[in-house]
Design a protein around this motif. Structure first.
Motif, PDB file in Angstrom:
ATOM      1  N   SER A 111      10.628   4.666  -0.701  1.00  0.00           N
ATOM      2  CA  SER A 111      11.128   3.424  -1.528  1.00  0.00           C
ATOM      3  C   SER A 111      12.343   2.684  -1.098  1.00  0.00           C
ATOM      4  O   SER A 111      12.398   1.372  -1.015  1.00  0.00           O
ATOM      5  CB  SER A 111      11.442   3.801  -3.155  1.00  0.00           C
ATOM      6  N   ASP A 116       3.666   2.303   6.654  1.00  0.00           N
ATOM      7  CA  ASP A 116       2.268   2.579   6.392  1.00  0.00           C
ATOM      8  C   ASP A 116       1.840   3.776   6.964  1.00  0.00           C
ATOM      9  O   ASP A 116       0.830   4.636   6.301  1.00  0.00           O
ATOM     10  CB  ASP A 116       1.469   1.187   6.958  1.00  0.00           C
ATOM     11  N   ALA A 131       0.786  -1.232   0.090  1.00  0.00           N
ATOM     12  CA  ALA A 131      -0.080   0.073  -0.088  1.00  0.00           C
ATOM     13  C   ALA A 131       0.737   1.506   0.010  1.00  0.00           C
ATOM     14  O   ALA A 131       0.074   2.435  -0.337  1.00  0.00           O
ATOM     15  CB  ALA A 131      -0.815   0.084   0.999  1.00  0.00           C
ATOM     16  N   SER A 146       2.865   4.008  -1.483  1.00  0.00           N
ATOM     17  CA  SER A 146       3.082   4.441  -3.009  1.00  0.00           C
ATOM     18  C   SER A 146       4.210   5.684  -2.943  1.00  0.00           C
ATOM     19  O   SER A 146       4.506   6.049  -4.079  1.00  0.00           O
ATOM     20  CB  SER A 146       1.848   4.780  -3.449  1.00  0.00           C
ATOM     21  N   SER A 167       2.545   6.791   4.922  1.00  0.00           N
ATOM     22  CA  SER A 167       1.735   6.732   3.546  1.00  0.00           C
ATOM     23  C   SER A 167       0.550   7.339   3.362  1.00  0.00           C
ATOM     24  O   SER A 167       0.009   7.635   2.285  1.00  0.00           O
ATOM     25  CB  SER A 167       1.771   5.396   3.202  1.00  0.00           C
TER      26      SER A 167
END
Length: 628
Positions: A524, A574, A517, A519, A577
């Motif tokens: 990264s 998470d 989840a 993005s 994000s």
């Protein structure tokens, strides 16, 4: 003789004919500097001789760190609630509670520390009373716990599956100021959970209503009397207490409880072995049953209990912990006969979650004080906050605290879903695995982070009356109570084995979904680190299945650490994000993932779990000195 009758901020002093007395806080240092630092003048006595000279103590006094509203000071907590429980009522309650903690409760907590409990064995006329006397502040903590719903919130379920998160967020704010009252609350919550799981009926219906009450006059706390002299975690082989059946269906308990925390509780749950008609008992875990007992009779006197002594502990001195002789304690059996150990599983889940919450709370509190102090303390020509190395150290502590907070809150989320019937099988498996993982890992983190936090105050961090050393002493119990690190690491192996690996499947599936989840391009690097560690862990477990049984026992602690670090990394990613996240959320995720996320793989590559090391380890530990 002339006295200096001026005032100075905080810890300054009044100089009066050679005596030092605290000054009040309203007037600045500048008003007294001239008097304090000027050359001392001889004061003539009756015959013109100098009786004494004033000491020059200077005009500088370091400002102390100030506790501010812990809810408003916690950006991560506020962000987490905005994302998962965006309730204005919850936000308002926690904000108001934060003000109350600063205004009065934190002072009560300090009073509990400096006025520890004491045991009164006999009254003035020689009658045995076994009365534990606690400070008035300790009683105020009990009343506050009821008023604020610190147990009740979890059972009222006004916020459905998020009620546990709300309850634990409030306890997280309360814990560092509570004078350790969170310990009896943990056992009270655990007892309520056990009773609820067995069915709220006679003889414990009234007890359950009291354990979960908001009325201070009605509210009860519960003890948890499991540990005996032969065993701590090994209750199956260490419990010697026996239960003698009575004609009315009740029991009388006799035995010796070696370590009973919050011994001033109103009731307790305990384990004992039921005797048969010949006075015989069944050994091992199969012989243990769960019992409920009220600690005092209607006159407020203990019944069938002798308090042998209060424990003299490293920390948690605010709370009475005692050795008890049970001599015919009236009790009711709650579990089926021989099902006592199975009965305490629900209790252990709750108390281990409470332990984890207290660990994270201690970390957050020392950080809040340290960062405030960094704005007040100047060294080498600038404030501490302007020293890069100091800020790097605090940032590392912050990253540890954030990872721990998200892990613990996720476990709270899972138990909330289970209790409201919303949990999937995957989430149930995840709760079983993560509860011991969170408890053991955050317990270790708390000791390290709080110790580092004390360093940030320099020598003052070592001075008792600052209140800071108590934070470290109290943190040490977190890796011991409800299972040491090794005991819980082995519990992780047990739950993997008993579920035929399903708990690990749930872990891998959910962790991977958290990464999928994410993005944001800026995350990264962190995503790749966690994903790589997750793959390495999977390969390690596949290879370990072919190893001798002792291999995994040697790897158990590092396996638990790896499970914690990888999952915390995924949770940080998470959280960073979601659309309301801050730049600091993303930075924390990146910093967390710079470490070795899977130490079990690294250690395995170095041969740390080779069975050949066992005799070498023993020889190293027990090497004897040689003499000519």
């Amino acid at each position: 003789m002339m006295a200096v009758n001026r005032q100075v901020t905080r810890h300054s002093y009044r100089v009066c004919t050679g005596l030092y007395r605290p000054l009040s806080r309203s007037t600045s240092v500048s008003m007294v500097q001239n008097v304090l630092v000027r050359p001392p003048q001889d004061v003539p006595g009756a015959e013109g001789q100098a009786e004494f000279s004033r000491a020059m103590i200077g005009g500088f006094f370091q400002e102390r760190p100030m506790l501010k509203n812990p809810f408003l000071e916690d950006a991560l907590l506020q962000g987490y609630l905005r994302r998962h429980l965006p309730s204005e009522a919850v936000y308002s309650d926690l904000r108001v509670f934060g003000d109350r903690l600063v205004r009065e409760v934190d002072g009560w907590g300090r009073e509990c520390e400096i006025t520890p409990p004491r045991l009164v064995t006999y009254d003035p006329w020689g009658c045995r009373v076994d009365r534990i006397v606690t400070s008035p502040a300790w009683q105020r903590m009990k009343d506050l716990s009821a008023q604020e719903g610190l147990v009740a919130i979890g059972y009222e379920r006004s916020y459905g599956e998020w009620s546990r998160v709300y309850q634990m967020c409030k306890l997280y704010l309360y814990s560092p100021s509570s004078g350790l009252y969170t310990c009896p609350l943990a056992m009270t919550d655990g007892a309520a959970k056990v009773i609820q799981s067995l069915g709220v009926s006679w003889p414990v219906a009234d007890a359950f209503s009291r354990l979960t009450s908001r009325d201070p006059e009605h509210f009860w706390t519960s003890g948890q009397w499991m540990t005996e002299r032969r065993g701590g975690s090994d209750v199956g082989n260490g419990t010697e207490t026996v239960a003698l059946p009575q004609s009315d269906g009740t029991y009388r308990l006799s035995g010796f409880k070696w370590f009973t925390s919050a011994t001033d509780a109103d009731m307790t749950l305990t384990l004992a072995r039921v005797t048969d008609v010949d006075g015989q008992t069944t050994s091992g875990s199969r012989g243990l049953s769960m019992f409920y007992a009220a600690v005092r009779d209607e006159q407020g006197m203990v019944q069938g209990i002798e308090v042998q002594r209060l424990k003299d502990k490293l920390g948690t001195r605010q709370m009475p912990t005692a050795e008890l002789l049970l001599d015919g304690l009236p009790a009711h059996r709650l579990s089926e006969e021989g099902r006592g150990v199975a009965c305490i599983a629900n209790m252990l889940t709750v108390t281990r979650i409470h332990n984890s919450v207290s660990a994270v709370a201690g970390m957050r509190r020392v950080l809040q004080l340290a960062r405030d102090y960094a704005t007040r303390r100047s060294t080498f020509g600038k404030l501490l906050r302007d020293h890069p190395l100091h800020m790097q150290t605090l940032a590392r502590m912050e990253v540890e605290t954030r990872g721990a907070f998200l892990l613990v809150m996720d476990v709270c989320r899972l138990i909330g879903r289970e209790e409201t019937g919303h949990a999937s099988q995957l989430e149930t498996h995840l709760l079983r695995l993560l509860t011991p993982v969170a408890k053991l890992y955050t317990g270790k983190q708390a000791v390290a982070v709080i110790s580092e936090g004390l360093e940030s105050f320099g020598g003052q961090g070592y001075i008792e009356d600052t209140g800071l050393p108590a934070m470290l002493r109290d943190a040490q119990v977190l890796s011991i109570w409800e299972g040491t690190t090794n005991v819980l690491s082995l519990d992780v192996l047990r739950c993997v084995s008993r579920s035929s690996g399903l708990v690990l499947q749930a872990y891998f599936t959910h962790t991977q979904s958290l990464l999928a989840a994410a993005s944001l391009p800026s995350l990264s690097v962190a995503v790749r680190s966690v994903d790589s560690a997750l793959s390495g862990l999977r390969e390690f477990l596949q290879a370990a299945a072919l190893k001798p049984p002792g291999f995994m026992e040697l790897a158990a602690r590092d396996l638990a650490y790896s499970l914690a670090r990888i999952y915390m990394g995924a949770l940080l990613i998470d959280h960073a994000s979601w659309e309301g996240a801050s730049h600091s959320d993303a930075y924390a995720a990146l910093r967390w993932c710079e470490q070795d996320l899977c130490p079990v793989v690294s250690k395995a590559a170095m041969g740390c779990y080779n069975m050949k090391t066992l005799p070498l380890d023993a020889a190293l530990v027990y090497e004897e000195s040689t003499s000519d």
